[in-house]
Design a protein around this motif. Structure first.
Motif, PDB file in Angstrom:
ATOM      1  N   THR A  76       0.890  -1.240  -0.024  1.00  0.00           N
ATOM      2  CA  THR A  76      -0.099  -0.127  -0.074  1.00  0.00           C
ATOM      3  C   THR A  76       0.806   1.112  -0.087  1.00  0.00           C
ATOM      4  O   THR A  76       1.928   1.279   0.820  1.00  0.00           O
ATOM      5  CB  THR A  76      -0.869   0.191   1.331  1.00  0.00           C
ATOM      6  OG1 THR A  76      -1.561  -1.126   1.274  1.00  0.00           O
ATOM      7  CG2 THR A  76      -1.886   1.270   1.023  1.00  0.00           C
ATOM      8  N   THR A  77       0.635   2.178  -0.873  1.00  0.00           N
ATOM      9  CA  THR A  77       1.296   3.382  -1.179  1.00  0.00           C
ATOM     10  C   THR A  77       0.445   4.431  -0.651  1.00  0.00           C
ATOM     11  O   THR A  77      -0.692   4.087  -0.483  1.00  0.00           O
ATOM     12  CB  THR A  77       1.878   3.713  -2.515  1.00  0.00           C
ATOM     13  OG1 THR A  77       0.478   4.023  -3.377  1.00  0.00           O
ATOM     14  CG2 THR A  77       2.584   2.531  -3.168  1.00  0.00           C
ATOM     15  N   ILE A  78       0.926   5.744  -0.637  1.00  0.00           N
ATOM     16  CA  ILE A  78       0.234   6.881  -0.111  1.00  0.00           C
ATOM     17  C   ILE A  78      -1.319   6.903  -1.001  1.00  0.00           C
ATOM     18  O   ILE A  78      -2.140   7.498  -0.589  1.00  0.00           O
ATOM     19  CB  ILE A  78       0.926   8.212  -0.124  1.00  0.00           C
ATOM     20  CG1 ILE A  78       0.350   9.281   0.566  1.00  0.00           C
ATOM     21  CG2 ILE A  78       1.700   8.505  -1.490  1.00  0.00           C
ATOM     22  CD1 ILE A  78      -0.036   9.104   1.903  1.00  0.00           C
ATOM     23  N   GLU A  79      -0.787   6.702  -2.448  1.00  0.00           N
ATOM     24  CA  GLU A  79      -1.992   6.760  -3.233  1.00  0.00           C
ATOM     25  C   GLU A  79      -3.109   6.071  -3.020  1.00  0.00           C
ATOM     26  O   GLU A  79      -4.435   6.149  -3.320  1.00  0.00           O
ATOM     27  CB  GLU A  79      -1.422   6.279  -4.685  1.00  0.00           C
ATOM     28  CG  GLU A  79      -0.722   7.369  -5.488  1.00  0.00           C
ATOM     29  CD  GLU A  79       0.732   7.143  -5.017  1.00  0.00           C
ATOM     30  OE1 GLU A  79       1.774   7.883  -5.626  1.00  0.00           O
ATOM     31  OE2 GLU A  79       1.132   6.350  -4.319  1.00  0.00           O
ATOM     32  N   GLY A  80      -2.810   4.644  -2.002  1.00  0.00           N
ATOM     33  CA  GLY A  80      -4.073   3.821  -1.791  1.00  0.00           C
ATOM     34  C   GLY A  80      -4.396   3.874  -0.407  1.00  0.00           C
ATOM     35  O   GLY A  80      -5.166   3.297   0.352  1.00  0.00           O
ATOM     36  N   LEU A  81      -4.082   5.274   0.293  1.00  0.00           N
ATOM     37  CA  LEU A  81      -4.308   5.261   1.884  1.00  0.00           C
ATOM     38  C   LEU A  81      -5.685   5.296   2.170  1.00  0.00           C
ATOM     39  O   LEU A  81      -6.062   4.808   3.196  1.00  0.00           O
ATOM     40  CB  LEU A  81      -3.542   6.708   2.446  1.00  0.00           C
ATOM     41  CG  LEU A  81      -3.595   6.901   3.702  1.00  0.00           C
ATOM     42  CD1 LEU A  81      -2.985   5.864   4.733  1.00  0.00           C
ATOM     43  CD2 LEU A  81      -2.957   8.249   4.198  1.00  0.00           C
ATOM     44  N   GLY A  87      -7.347   5.627   7.248  1.00  0.00           N
ATOM     45  CA  GLY A  87      -6.855   6.519   6.299  1.00  0.00           C
ATOM     46  C   GLY A  87      -7.385   7.994   5.864  1.00  0.00           C
ATOM     47  O   GLY A  87      -6.569   9.002   5.805  1.00  0.00           O
ATOM     48  N   ARG A  88      -8.426   7.927   5.796  1.00  0.00           N
ATOM     49  CA  ARG A  88      -9.449   8.971   5.511  1.00  0.00           C
ATOM     50  C   ARG A  88      -9.263  10.036   6.567  1.00  0.00           C
ATOM     51  O   ARG A  88      -9.005  11.177   6.409  1.00  0.00           O
ATOM     52  CB  ARG A  88     -10.724   9.066   5.061  1.00  0.00           C
ATOM     53  CG  ARG A  88     -10.745   8.169   3.870  1.00  0.00           C
ATOM     54  CD  ARG A  88     -12.387   7.849   3.536  1.00  0.00           C
ATOM     55  NE  ARG A  88     -12.616   7.033   2.494  1.00  0.00           N
ATOM     56  CZ  ARG A  88     -13.110   7.447   1.396  1.00  0.00           C
ATOM     57  NH1 ARG A  88     -13.370   8.504   1.174  1.00  0.00           N
ATOM     58  NH2 ARG A  88     -13.055   6.679   0.256  1.00  0.00           N
ATOM     59  N   LEU A 110       2.386   9.751   7.013  1.00  0.00           N
ATOM     60  CA  LEU A 110       0.900   9.419   7.017  1.00  0.00           C
ATOM     61  C   LEU A 110       1.182   7.587   6.772  1.00  0.00           C
ATOM     62  O   LEU A 110       0.131   7.180   7.437  1.00  0.00           O
ATOM     63  CB  LEU A 110       0.191   9.781   5.684  1.00  0.00           C
ATOM     64  CG  LEU A 110      -0.222  11.349   5.911  1.00  0.00           C
ATOM     65  CD1 LEU A 110      -0.447  12.020   4.590  1.00  0.00           C
ATOM     66  CD2 LEU A 110      -1.608  11.180   6.755  1.00  0.00           C
ATOM     67  N   MET A 111       1.951   7.265   5.947  1.00  0.00           N
ATOM     68  CA  MET A 111       1.802   5.679   6.008  1.00  0.00           C
ATOM     69  C   MET A 111       2.267   5.333   7.577  1.00  0.00           C
ATOM     70  O   MET A 111       1.773   4.062   8.000  1.00  0.00           O
ATOM     71  CB  MET A 111       2.636   5.188   4.947  1.00  0.00           C
ATOM     72  CG  MET A 111       2.462   5.571   3.482  1.00  0.00           C
ATOM     73  SD  MET A 111       0.659   5.475   3.266  1.00  0.00           S
ATOM     74  CE  MET A 111       0.379   3.406   3.053  1.00  0.00           C
TER      75      MET A 111
END
Length: 156
Positions: A76-81, A87-88, A110-111
């Motif tokens: 999972t990358t930041i694009e999939g957070l 995540g939201r 954030l990750m």
């Protein structure tokens, strides 16, 4: 033996086929072959954490992970957070608390925060300090801690 160059990776819930050199790091594959540029390269030697991604929900410095070693694992990358639990809420808290200054380290932060909140949905300051090992040159650590508490539903 030799390593097969064409591999399938599961990134942000999608199967992605990619041609990978045997010594290629996950950070390089994500950024330059899959176009997921939210994963930043800072030190490129596993010291700063700007490249943090989740591998099977565990935070890993992608600059020190060989791409071949994560076949069959969920990345999972930041694009999939947004699809990750909390995540939201973390993204919204980051905005509300105005965490980033330069912002370079923030995707990795954030990750790491998402991994922390998966394990501790209402983390203490000590748990935050222990889990958040990434480096922020701008020094926004207080705002990061506040944002994690906000995401957990605690008043800052």
């Amino acid at each position: 033996g030799s390593v097969e160059r064409l591999v399938t990776l599961t990134v942000n819930g999608q199967q992605r086929r990619v041609d990978v050199m045997k010594q290629e790091t996950l950070a390089m594959t994500l950024r330059y072959k899959l176009g997921l540029t939210g994963t930043k390269l800072g030190c490129d030697r596993a010291e700063c954490g700007a490249c943090t991604v989740l591998v099977d929900d565990v935070p890993r410095y992608s600059c020190s992970v060989l791409t071949h070693s994560v076949r069959g694992r969920n990345i999972t990358t930041i694009e999939g957070l947004r699809a990750v639990p909390h995540g939201r809420e973390l993204q919204q808290a980051w905005i509300e608390e105005q965490v980033p200054q330069c912002g370079y380290c923030q995707s990795g932060m954030l990750m790491a925060a998402a991994a922390l909140m998966r394990e501790h949905p209402d983390p203490t300051d000590a748990q935050i300090a222990s889990a958040m090992r990434n480096v922020c040159v701008c020094g926004t650590y207080q705002r990061i801690r506040r944002a994690i508490h906000v995401a957990a539903g605690d008043a800052p």
